[in-house]
Design a protein around this motif. Structure first.
Motif, PDB file in Angstrom:
ATOM      1  N   LEU A 252      -4.062   6.084   0.948  1.00 38.46           N
ATOM      2  CA  LEU A 252      -2.764   6.942   0.856  1.00 38.46           C
ATOM      3  C   LEU A 252      -3.411   8.326   1.551  1.00 38.46           C
ATOM      4  O   LEU A 252      -2.478   9.268   1.722  1.00 38.46           O
ATOM      5  N   ALA A 253      -4.648   8.572   1.511  1.00 38.82           N
ATOM      6  CA  ALA A 253      -4.912   9.745   2.377  1.00 38.82           C
ATOM      7  C   ALA A 253      -4.710   9.703   4.070  1.00 38.82           C
ATOM      8  O   ALA A 253      -4.947  10.046   4.488  1.00 38.82           O
ATOM      9  N   VAL A 255      -2.650   7.491   5.478  1.00 39.57           N
ATOM     10  CA  VAL A 255      -1.379   8.495   5.404  1.00 39.57           C
ATOM     11  C   VAL A 255      -0.317   9.642   5.681  1.00 39.57           C
ATOM     12  O   VAL A 255      -0.404  10.436   6.187  1.00 39.57           O
ATOM     13  N   ARG A 256      -1.570  10.399   4.930  1.00 38.12           N
ATOM     14  CA  ARG A 256      -1.271  11.412   4.251  1.00 38.12           C
ATOM     15  C   ARG A 256      -1.649  12.213   6.132  1.00 38.12           C
ATOM     16  O   ARG A 256      -1.151  13.247   6.467  1.00 38.12           O
ATOM     17  N   SER A 257      -3.000  11.985   6.347  1.00 36.22           N
ATOM     18  CA  SER A 257      -3.428  12.617   7.900  1.00 36.22           C
ATOM     19  C   SER A 257      -3.472  12.245   9.237  1.00 36.22           C
ATOM     20  O   SER A 257      -2.801  13.590   9.600  1.00 36.22           O
ATOM     21  N   ARG A 259       0.188  10.449   9.880  1.00 36.08           N
ATOM     22  CA  ARG A 259       1.609  10.236   9.877  1.00 36.08           C
ATOM     23  C   ARG A 259       1.912   9.639  10.316  1.00 36.08           C
ATOM     24  O   ARG A 259       2.929   9.640  11.754  1.00 36.08           O
ATOM     25  N   ALA A 288       4.778   7.899  -0.812  1.00 36.19           N
ATOM     26  CA  ALA A 288       4.091   8.302   0.132  1.00 36.19           C
ATOM     27  C   ALA A 288       3.964   7.918   0.943  1.00 36.19           C
ATOM     28  O   ALA A 288       4.212   9.797   2.666  1.00 36.19           O
ATOM     29  N   ARG A 291       6.787  11.241   2.766  1.00 37.74           N
ATOM     30  CA  ARG A 291       6.509  12.226   2.481  1.00 37.74           C
ATOM     31  C   ARG A 291       6.008  12.606   3.937  1.00 37.74           C
ATOM     32  O   ARG A 291       5.575  13.494   4.571  1.00 37.74           O
ATOM     33  N   ALA A 292       5.076  11.141   4.208  1.00 41.88           N
ATOM     34  CA  ALA A 292       4.312  12.039   5.531  1.00 41.88           C
ATOM     35  C   ALA A 292       5.382  11.237   7.037  1.00 41.88           C
ATOM     36  O   ALA A 292       5.133  11.777   8.056  1.00 41.88           O
ATOM     37  N   THR A 294       6.521   8.163   7.616  1.00 44.39           N
ATOM     38  CA  THR A 294       6.303   7.239   8.091  1.00 44.39           C
ATOM     39  C   THR A 294       7.202   5.956   7.653  1.00 44.39           C
ATOM     40  O   THR A 294       7.455   5.642   6.079  1.00 44.39           O
TER      41      THR A 294
END
Ligand SMILES: Cc1ncc(COP(=O)(O)O)c(C=O)c1O
Length: 498
Positions: A252-253, A255-257, A259, A288, A291-292, A294
């Motif tokens: 998940l991190a 995906v967030r970082s 993007r 998740a 939000r990114a 993706t």
């Protein structure tokens, strides 16, 4: 005409090489000829290695003209002699083709070209036992399915035969199968493709522009990596723990970082590790990803092949924002010789993918689609037999390994078609080479990661008949013994320095 890689672009891609060079005190305005000091690799060699690295990971495409030597030298602030020597080295290693007056064009050494070893394909040669390919031979019901398809064919012969989205009857069956798994699906959410590989390729064509980021599991399916490289995606990875699989927080991190534009995941009996993604992560991923920004490409190639575990709900069942594109096909549960796969996604996306597929191959073969439909009609019978057969083959493989090479470790998969083995040393490629000489073809661990690492692992499919698996392990044990004798240095355990 071949395109030219602009000097500025290559120089940006070589940022890391420049940083290392500066850190090592070589950033001296570029007057050295690049021979390096004693014990140091010459500068031209590190430059050549950096450029061949960019080629291998797809960031410099194959077939483009590199900038002229003078331009690159000026841009990098190094001497022209260094660039000349680097280009010569690249020519010698098979990464560059120079034509007088035309320039220097990127290429790959013969053994590494896409289409030979780039795309990983089966090999049917004589006595060779092919464990390089994780695919079953045709089910007994194929002949019946073909007969049913031929009987059905006259209903289609009065039309032109082009169905870019797939035969309506097949789209309906595929949609019904999703609905039966708890994922309500209408036929216009389904595009029939020529196999899962084409499904992935079409999605990448539509969604990923060169240089955009794609997240993959490491290890992952090698031909998905090849497809991503062909689309010049920038590949980032989330590691799967050999014993535990996905690390929720890390994934998940990532995906967030980063993007990523897309993430390609295999949640059921992941190829090659055999892991099943837990329900909690399935539930968290689509939001998740949304939000990114993706899109998730979820490859369900092995979803039908659970031996005893009930599977968690499909990732798409947690998708509230049309972020999940599910791909699947008949190759793994039925047969790879019937080239039928599919994409399930939001209707507008399916319409765009169908339009795109027309530019590729117009439509899939009618007869193959009728055969696939007839096999799906026989799903319960075929799948039950496949599961029984695969479970027995897995057990045979595990027993042979326990007996002959007990030092290897693994998590026995509860479905799918392969075992991901941790070897007793990082020698996967050498072992695959030795095994080839003993008559077993294997895909070394390094094929399953974008970085070409994973040398401590080997995928062992259990798709061959049981006697072949027993014989393959016997040959593998002999190859392993050869390697131990031939390379004592590679097998020495690291000494502890405290
Ligand atoms: C995860 C995965 N996806 C896709 C494919 C390719 O499937 P197809 O033969 O339908 O193109 C394979 C084949 O091994 C696979 O393992």
């Amino acid at each position: 005409m071949a395109s030219t890689l602009r000097g500025g672009h290559l120089i940006r891609l070589l940022d890391q090489w420049r940083a290392t060079r500066t850190a090592m005190g070589d950033g001296n305005g570029g007057t050295r000829s690049g021979n390096g000091g004693p014990g140091r690799r010459p500068e031209y060699a590190t430059l050549a290695a950096a450029i061949s690295g960019l080629l291998r990971d797809g960031r410099v495409p194959i077939g483009v003209r590199l900038p002229a030597e003078r331009e690159l030298a000026e841009g990098l602030g190094i001497s022209r002699t260094t660039v000349t020597a680097a280009y010569r080295e690249l020519r010698e290693s098979g990464h560059l083709n120079s034509r007088r007056g035309a320039g220097s064009f990127t290429t790959l050494p013969a053994g590494q070209r896409v289409g030979s070893s780039g795309l990983w394909t089966p090999e049917d040669t004589g006595d060779m036992i092919d464990l390089g390919c994780a695919a079953l031979d045709a089910p007994a019901q194929l002949t019946d399915a073909v007969a049913a398809a031929v009987a059905e064919l006259p209903r289609y012969t009065t039309g032109a035969g082009y169905h870019p989205s797939g035969l309506p009857a097949l789209r309906e069956r595929i949609a019904d199968a999703f609905t039966a798994r708890g994922l309500p699906t209408s036929p216009d959410q389904v595009l029939v493709t020529n196999g899962v590989q084409q499904a992935v390729d079409l999605i990448l064509r539509l969604l990923v522009a060169p240089g955009q980021t794609a997240l993959v599991e490491s290890p992952t399916y090698p031909n998905a990596l090849t497809a991503l490289r062909a689309h010049r995606a920038r590949i980032v990875t989330t590691n799967l723990d050999p014993a535990a699989g996905w690390e929720e927080e890390l994934l998940l991190a990532e995906v967030r970082s980063s993007r990523p534009t897309v993430a390609y995941l295999i949640p059921e009996f992941q190829n090659p590790t055999g892991h099943v993604m837990p329900e909690r992560l399935r539930a968290l991923l689509p939001a998740a990803a949304h939000r990114a920004g993706t899109d998730l490409i979820v490859d369900e190639s092995f979803v039908d092949l659970a031996f005893d575990t009930p599977l968690p709900p499909p990732v798409a069942s947690f998708d509230a924002h049309a972020r999940v594109l599910t791909v699947g096909g008949v190759s793994k549960p039925y047969w790879g010789g019937v080239r039928v796969g599919w994409i399930r996604a939001a209707t507008p996306l399916i319409a765009r993918l169908s339009a795109l597929r027309v530019t590729v191959d117009m439509a899939g073969p009618v007869l193959d689609q009728l055969v696939a439909a007839a096999m799906l009609d026989r799903a319960s019978e075929v799948i039950a037999a496949r599961r029984r057969e695969l479970r027995a083959r897995r057990d045979t493989l595990l027993a042979a390994l326990r007996q002959q090479i007990p030092q290897w470790t693994y998590v026995p998969p509860r479905g799918g078609v392969s075992l991901w083995v941790e070897l007793d040393a990082p020698v996967s490629t050498a072992l695959a080479q030795a095994a080839h000489e003993h008559g077993v073809r294997l895909a070394p661990g390094s094929l399953f990661g974008p970085a070409g690492t994973l040398e401590r692992f080997m995928r062992l499919p259990f798709t061959r008949p049981e006697p072949d698996l027993v014989e393959a392990v016997r040959r593998l044990a002999a190859a392993h013994a050869d390697l131990t004798r031939a390379r004592p240095a590679a097998w020495a355990p690291p000494s502890l320095v405290a």
